[in-house]
Design a protein around this motif. Sequence first.
Motif, PDB file in Angstrom:
ATOM      1  N   ASP A 166       0.815  -1.207   0.000  1.00 21.11           N
ATOM      2  CA  ASP A 166       0.000   0.000   0.000  1.00 21.11           C
ATOM      3  C   ASP A 166       0.853   1.264   0.000  1.00 21.11           C
ATOM      4  O   ASP A 166       1.873   1.345   0.694  1.00 21.11           O
ATOM      5  N   GLU A 167       0.417   2.275  -0.779  1.00 21.42           N
ATOM      6  CA  GLU A 167       1.141   3.541  -0.854  1.00 21.42           C
ATOM      7  C   GLU A 167       0.234   4.754  -0.681  1.00 21.42           C
ATOM      8  O   GLU A 167       0.695   5.890  -0.815  1.00 21.42           O
ATOM      9  N   VAL A 168      -1.052   4.545  -0.354  1.00 23.68           N
ATOM     10  CA  VAL A 168      -1.963   5.680  -0.165  1.00 23.68           C
ATOM     11  C   VAL A 168      -2.542   5.740   1.239  1.00 23.68           C
ATOM     12  O   VAL A 168      -3.295   6.663   1.564  1.00 23.68           O
ATOM     13  N   GLY A 169      -2.218   4.783   2.099  1.00 21.61           N
ATOM     14  CA  GLY A 169      -2.550   4.864   3.506  1.00 21.61           C
ATOM     15  C   GLY A 169      -4.015   5.056   3.811  1.00 21.61           C
ATOM     16  O   GLY A 169      -4.899   4.368   3.292  1.00 21.61           O
ATOM     17  N   SER A 170      -4.296   6.057   4.650  1.00 21.34           N
ATOM     18  CA  SER A 170      -5.650   6.261   5.143  1.00 21.34           C
ATOM     19  C   SER A 170      -6.628   6.757   4.087  1.00 21.34           C
ATOM     20  O   SER A 170      -7.839   6.810   4.344  1.00 21.34           O
ATOM     21  N   LEU A 171      -6.139   7.095   2.900  1.00 20.54           N
ATOM     22  CA  LEU A 171      -7.078   7.391   1.812  1.00 20.54           C
ATOM     23  C   LEU A 171      -7.902   6.164   1.453  1.00 20.54           C
ATOM     24  O   LEU A 171      -8.962   6.284   0.820  1.00 20.54           O
ATOM     25  N   ASN A 172      -7.441   4.980   1.862  1.00 22.14           N
ATOM     26  CA  ASN A 172      -8.235   3.777   1.647  1.00 22.14           C
ATOM     27  C   ASN A 172      -9.585   3.841   2.361  1.00 22.14           C
ATOM     28  O   ASN A 172     -10.519   3.115   1.993  1.00 22.14           O
TER      29      ASN A 172
END
Length: 317
Positions: free
Chosen positions: A25-31
Amino acid sequence: MTNVPFVGDLLANSPTNWGKWGDDDEVGSLNYLGPEQVLRGVSQIKTGSVFTLQRLIGDPKGDPVWPGRSPAVRSQLLDESSWDNDDAPQFPGGLHYADDTINAFLQGSTQYDALGHVWYDGLLWNGYDARGTVGGLSKASVEPIAARGVAGRGILLDLARFRGKDHLDKGETFTHEDLVACAESQGTPIEPRDVLIIRTNFLQLFFEQGDAFYEGFVEPGLVYSPELVEWFQQMEIPNLVTDTIANEVTSDPASGVALVLHNALMRNLGVVFTEICDLEELAESCARDGQYTFLYTAAPLKIAKASGSPVNPLVIK
């Protein structure tokens, strides 16, 4: 401050979201911002009023940037005067045109930080090796955020107005409890997965003071505590947006550590940071109609391996 602790020691017991969305994962809490959250944001639209949050690049009054960075420089390459010379480009039919370039720090204007922008102990967000930043971020750059885009319910937290001030002062701090109290005073509580947009109006001082603004530079902002970090994790906050240059009080008043929350929230929890926003028109609108929630959208530029990117966030009420 003497005997400033190492940030890794200060955050030794701080929670992380590493591995929560997989090892790659490279977008973190944007999930947290899935289709349901996008539609929740859309449901806040009442009048169709549109607000853009980017500060003007090349503002005649100056561009606020982090100390050590320089404002963008736009250079004119072609204009009507270019055709005063015989060597100007010629096109069938007599077309003339303007052309220009920009030389800028990618984080020298309203911008998104990549999750790999800061680190300690040699590890970035999600446990990626910091050696992967050499020559450009091979992991956790701004590119995956840009490719994904951001959309959800945003909430303006007008801390300056809440405290009865035109702007917050240098080094003035606030906590997550202050954010909760501000939202409740506005009549709209913070909900899980909200994009938090915090107004301090601190950069008014930049436009008033010029170079003196940077003397004893310390911005107002959120101040670190274990409870604040736990609140961000429990509330599943995806994106922290502010009108300051660095999104938090510059130096922690208790420990002296610089930009603690960049590590506690961004590196460890994957909370994405957006900085240097112009919130004044939005704040005036919210104060007039009492509507402090809206659809928040943003898409930074797709720049390979970059640690940040300019952006023009869009709010629709």
